[in-house]
Design an enzyme around this catalytic site. Structure first.
Site, mmCIF file in Angstrom:
data_model
loop_
_atom_site.group_PDB
_atom_site.id
_atom_site.type_symbol
_atom_site.label_atom_id
_atom_site.label_comp_id
_atom_site.label_asym_id
_atom_site.label_seq_id
_atom_site.Cartn_x
_atom_site.Cartn_y
_atom_site.Cartn_z
ATOM 1 N N PHE A 81 2.701 -4.370 2.037
ATOM 2 C CA PHE A 81 2.458 -2.958 1.728
ATOM 3 C C PHE A 81 1.722 -2.245 2.850
ATOM 4 O O PHE A 81 1.971 -1.076 3.112
ATOM 5 C CB PHE A 81 1.691 -2.844 0.406
ATOM 6 C CG PHE A 81 2.632 -2.584 -0.717
ATOM 7 C CD1 PHE A 81 3.466 -3.586 -1.166
ATOM 8 C CD2 PHE A 81 2.726 -1.334 -1.292
ATOM 9 C CE1 PHE A 81 4.382 -3.351 -2.170
ATOM 10 C CE2 PHE A 81 3.639 -1.085 -2.293
ATOM 11 C CZ PHE A 81 4.460 -2.095 -2.742
ATOM 12 N N GLU A 82 0.830 -2.974 3.460
ATOM 13 C CA GLU A 82 0.054 -2.372 4.545
ATOM 14 C C GLU A 82 0.989 -1.967 5.692
ATOM 15 O O GLU A 82 0.912 -0.857 6.211
ATOM 16 C CB GLU A 82 -0.958 -3.414 5.022
ATOM 17 C CG GLU A 82 -1.999 -2.899 5.951
ATOM 18 C CD GLU A 82 -3.087 -3.943 6.129
ATOM 19 O OE1 GLU A 82 -2.890 -5.122 5.743
ATOM 20 O OE2 GLU A 82 -4.134 -3.586 6.659
ATOM 21 N N ASP A 102 -1.852 -1.939 -7.338
ATOM 22 C CA ASP A 102 -0.996 -0.869 -7.881
ATOM 23 C C ASP A 102 -1.857 0.374 -8.079
ATOM 24 O O ASP A 102 -2.875 0.321 -8.769
ATOM 25 C CB ASP A 102 -0.379 -1.314 -9.210
ATOM 26 C CG ASP A 102 0.734 -2.337 -9.002
ATOM 27 O OD1 ASP A 102 1.199 -2.490 -7.857
ATOM 28 O OD2 ASP A 102 1.127 -2.991 -9.984
ATOM 29 N N GLU A 111 -1.460 -13.592 -9.098
ATOM 30 C CA GLU A 111 -0.388 -12.584 -8.995
ATOM 31 C C GLU A 111 0.368 -12.579 -10.319
ATOM 32 O O GLU A 111 0.687 -13.631 -10.861
ATOM 33 C CB GLU A 111 0.527 -12.947 -7.808
ATOM 34 C CG GLU A 111 1.854 -12.238 -7.711
ATOM 35 C CD GLU A 111 1.771 -10.722 -7.722
ATOM 36 O OE1 GLU A 111 1.039 -10.143 -6.914
ATOM 37 O OE2 GLU A 111 2.447 -10.113 -8.569
ATOM 38 N N ASP A 119 -3.933 2.967 0.256
ATOM 39 C CA ASP A 119 -3.565 4.274 0.807
ATOM 40 C C ASP A 119 -3.814 5.361 -0.232
ATOM 41 O O ASP A 119 -3.600 6.536 0.048
ATOM 42 C CB ASP A 119 -2.089 4.279 1.209
ATOM 43 C CG ASP A 119 -1.184 3.970 0.036
ATOM 44 O OD1 ASP A 119 -1.361 2.892 -0.569
ATOM 45 O OD2 ASP A 119 -0.325 4.800 -0.300
ATOM 46 N N LYS A 141 -0.615 8.775 -11.058
ATOM 47 C CA LYS A 141 -0.603 9.890 -12.007
ATOM 48 C C LYS A 141 -1.865 9.853 -12.858
ATOM 49 O O LYS A 141 -2.247 8.775 -13.352
ATOM 50 C CB LYS A 141 0.617 9.773 -12.937
ATOM 51 C CG LYS A 141 1.929 9.999 -12.232
ATOM 52 C CD LYS A 141 3.058 9.974 -13.244
ATOM 53 C CE LYS A 141 4.399 10.070 -12.553
ATOM 54 N NZ LYS A 141 5.493 9.760 -13.459
ATOM 55 N N GLU A 201 -7.536 -14.173 -3.264
ATOM 56 C CA GLU A 201 -6.771 -12.918 -3.119
ATOM 57 C C GLU A 201 -6.189 -12.533 -4.467
ATOM 58 O O GLU A 201 -5.508 -13.325 -5.121
ATOM 59 C CB GLU A 201 -5.650 -13.016 -2.074
ATOM 60 C CG GLU A 201 -5.053 -11.613 -1.883
ATOM 61 C CD GLU A 201 -3.857 -11.516 -0.947
ATOM 62 O OE1 GLU A 201 -3.372 -12.549 -0.446
ATOM 63 O OE2 GLU A 201 -3.393 -10.379 -0.744
HETATM 64 C C1 LIG Z 1 1.350 -2.830 -4.551
HETATM 65 S S1 LIG Z 1 1.554 -4.561 -4.656
HETATM 66 C C2 LIG Z 1 0.635 -5.128 -3.245
HETATM 67 C C3 LIG Z 1 0.902 -6.570 -2.924
HETATM 68 C C4 LIG Z 1 0.161 -7.106 -1.675
HETATM 69 N N1 LIG Z 1 -1.267 -7.195 -1.923
HETATM 70 C C5 LIG Z 1 0.448 -6.250 -0.475
HETATM 71 O O1 LIG Z 1 -0.456 -5.529 -0.032
HETATM 72 O O2 LIG Z 1 1.598 -6.303 0.008
HETATM 73 C C6 LIG Z 1 0.450 -5.003 -5.976
HETATM 74 C C7 LIG Z 1 0.628 -6.425 -6.446
HETATM 75 O O3 LIG Z 1 -0.341 -6.721 -7.432
HETATM 76 C C8 LIG Z 1 0.283 -7.344 -8.547
HETATM 77 N N2 LIG Z 1 -0.517 -6.952 -9.715
HETATM 78 C C9 LIG Z 1 -0.677 -5.712 -10.204
HETATM 79 N N3 LIG Z 1 -1.532 -5.708 -11.238
HETATM 80 C C10 LIG Z 1 -1.917 -6.998 -11.409
HETATM 81 C C11 LIG Z 1 -2.778 -7.646 -12.318
HETATM 82 N N4 LIG Z 1 -3.421 -6.961 -13.254
HETATM 83 N N5 LIG Z 1 -2.937 -8.977 -12.203
HETATM 84 C C12 LIG Z 1 -2.278 -9.692 -11.240
HETATM 85 N N6 LIG Z 1 -1.445 -9.117 -10.338
HETATM 86 C C13 LIG Z 1 -1.270 -7.801 -10.426
HETATM 87 C C14 LIG Z 1 1.691 -6.796 -8.580
HETATM 88 O O4 LIG Z 1 2.585 -7.671 -9.246
HETATM 89 C C15 LIG Z 1 1.979 -6.687 -7.088
HETATM 90 O O5 LIG Z 1 2.527 -7.858 -6.547
#
Ligand SMILES: C[S@@+](CC[C@H](N)C(=O)[O-])C[C@H]1O[C@@H](n2cnc3c(N)ncnc32)[C@H](O)[C@@H]1O
Length: 247
Positions: free
Chosen positions: A194-195, A118, A68, A154, A122, A43
């Protein structure tokens, strides 16, 4: 600033640390890490560990690797696994791009999940998105033949971008959601943080599911992406979902 609920994860207990692998760039010896040869599920951006911990508990005969960027979320993921009695997970801190390219062995994964990455909604920030063609090529190397890649977001133009980028890697992946290539709002067994949040807000979620073929993956040069925390990122929290956009 650290959210009050996350402060407890600033210091890792010994048990939590036992589920966190060392940072670095050397390839992982997965059988040595897990003490067995079991199917591997990866994951990427595992956030608060909601999904990976429940999956690990539900599949004790398989091993789970989570990557992460946020150190406190890594500790929280390990904490959740321990709470569910799952020790078949190993968490890694750092950038997924580097981790997948440098540390994950070729053809090692039988499932890859990227859930709510993420979105960088924008237009000026879209170059920060993770799912570049080069990253997808690296993921294709890590995916064993038959591996399923599951993506959810989303931000619909991001989902379409992933599908478009995959079409530029012909023959590597078979789409399991024909004819559109994606599905909307399907029920999921273990929703991520997030989902849940997005569904509660009434947003539509688009999911992808593809299966890796046995065509060898190309190696592509990594695109330039501004380093995390650089000027263009200021004011944009690391784990935001931004404004929902549809295409
Ligand atoms: C919007 S959150 C979603 C987290 C989880 N997958 C969820 O659906 O609840 C995106 C996660 O990805 C991590 N993240 C973003 N860019 C990353 C990267 N390049 N490498 C590792 N983690 C990353 C962020 O720190 C964050 O915890």
């Amino acid at each position: 600033m650290v959210a009050p609920g996350m402060r407890r994860y600033k210091v890792r207990t010994e048990a939590q640390a036992s589920l966190v692998g060392p940072e670095g760039s050397s390839p992982l010896d997965l059988p040595a890490i897990f003490g067995r040869r079991a199917p591997i599920r990866l994951e990427i951006g595992c956030g608060h560990g909601e999904f990976i911990s429940q999956m690990a508990a539900a599949h004790p005969d398989e091993d789970f690797v989570g990557v992460e960027y946020d150190r406190l979320r890594i500790t929280k993921g390990a904490h959740k696994c321990l709470g569910l009695g799952a020790t078949n997970a190993s968490f890694y801190g750092g950038m997924a791009e580097d981790f997948v390219r440098d540390r994950m062995p070729t053809a090692s994964a039988r499932r890859i999940y990227i859930l709510f990455p993420d979105p960088w909604p924008k237009p000026d920030h879209r170059r920060r998105r993770l799912m570049t063609r080069a990253f997808l090529a690296d993921l294709s190397r890590v995916a064993a033949p038959g591996c399923r890649f599951i993506f959810g977001s989303d931000t619909h133009n991001y989902t379409m971008q992933v599908l478009n980028n995959l079409t530029t890697l012909p023959g590597l992946w078979r789409n399991l959601y024909p004819p559109s290539g994606y599905r909307i709002n399907i029920p999921t067994r273990f929703p991520t943080v997030f989902e849940r949040y997005k569904k509660e807000e009434g947003d539509t979620i688009a999911y992808l599911m593809l299966e890796r073929t046995d065509v060898p993956a190309p190696v592509l040069p990594a695109p330039h992406r501004p380093p995390r925390g650089s000027k263009t990122q200021q004011g944009i929290p690391g784990c935001h979902s931004g404004k929902t956009e549809s295409t």
